[in-house]
Scaffold this motif. Structure first.
Motif, PDB file in Angstrom:
ATOM      1  N   PHE A  88     -42.124   9.794  35.584  1.00  0.00           N
ATOM      2  CA  PHE A  88     -43.189   9.426  36.513  1.00  0.00           C
ATOM      3  C   PHE A  88     -44.242  10.530  36.587  1.00  0.00           C
ATOM      4  O   PHE A  88     -45.443  10.268  36.563  1.00  0.00           O
ATOM      5  CB  PHE A  88     -42.609   9.154  37.899  1.00  0.00           C
ATOM      6  N   PHE A  92     -48.214  10.135  35.310  1.00  0.00           N
ATOM      7  CA  PHE A  92     -48.782   9.855  36.622  1.00  0.00           C
ATOM      8  C   PHE A  92     -50.225   9.370  36.541  1.00  0.00           C
ATOM      9  O   PHE A  92     -50.604   8.422  37.229  1.00  0.00           O
ATOM     10  CB  PHE A  92     -48.690  11.092  37.517  1.00  0.00           C
ATOM     11  N   CYS A 100     -46.999   3.557  41.467  1.00  0.00           N
ATOM     12  CA  CYS A 100     -46.939   4.673  42.424  1.00  0.00           C
ATOM     13  C   CYS A 100     -46.248   4.244  43.716  1.00  0.00           C
ATOM     14  O   CYS A 100     -45.479   5.015  44.305  1.00  0.00           O
ATOM     15  CB  CYS A 100     -48.338   5.193  42.712  1.00  0.00           C
ATOM     16  N   LEU A 104     -42.867   5.728  45.298  1.00  0.00           N
ATOM     17  CA  LEU A 104     -42.851   6.179  46.688  1.00  0.00           C
ATOM     18  C   LEU A 104     -41.672   5.566  47.436  1.00  0.00           C
ATOM     19  O   LEU A 104     -40.986   6.264  48.206  1.00  0.00           O
ATOM     20  CB  LEU A 104     -44.172   5.807  47.370  1.00  0.00           C
TER      21      LEU A 104
END
Length: 126
Positions: A88, A92, A100, A104
């Motif tokens: 990740f 990114f 994302c 999270l």
């Protein structure tokens, strides 16, 4: 009658027997070597319990505290977290907002697990 090589399963049969021979040939050679050059000669010294050159004393069964296992499980959980966070972090800048958000949620679930372990007192060594 058509020749055997025209069957679609002929190559699979050859591969199967080749794989079987590849696995069993070393075992057979090891067994032949052991019985030819090293015949079994059991005696009291060969049958004695031996560990690191020392005679064992007492019972080998030792019960570990459950705290060790809890630490190991928590370590594995957060160690796997780093394995999932590395790709990740590398990708990114090219990820979408959905990716994302998914990461999270993943991190928040792990933080929740850490908070639970902390609240239960798993992380305090006694």
């Amino acid at each position: 009658m058509p020749p055997m090589t025209s069957s679609p399963y002929f190559s699979l049969a050859i591969l199967f027997f080749g794989a079987l021979g590849f696995g069993l040939a070393p075992l057979g050679l090891a067994w032949l070597w052991a019985h030819t050059f090293a015949p079994p000669k059991p005696n009291a010294i060969k049958n004695a319990i031996y560990e690191c050159g020392l005679e064992s004393k007492g019972d080998a069964w030792v019960q570990f505290r459950s705290g060790y296992y809890l630490y190991a499980i928590i370590f594995l959980i957060f160690d796997v977290e780093t394995v999932f966070l590395l790709p990740f972090a590398v990708a990114f800048t090219g990820l979408t907002a959905g990716a994302c958000l998914a990461m999270l949620v993943f991190v928040l679930l792990l933080v929740e697990g850490l908070a639970w372990a902390w609240a239960k007192g798993v992380l305090t060594w006694q």
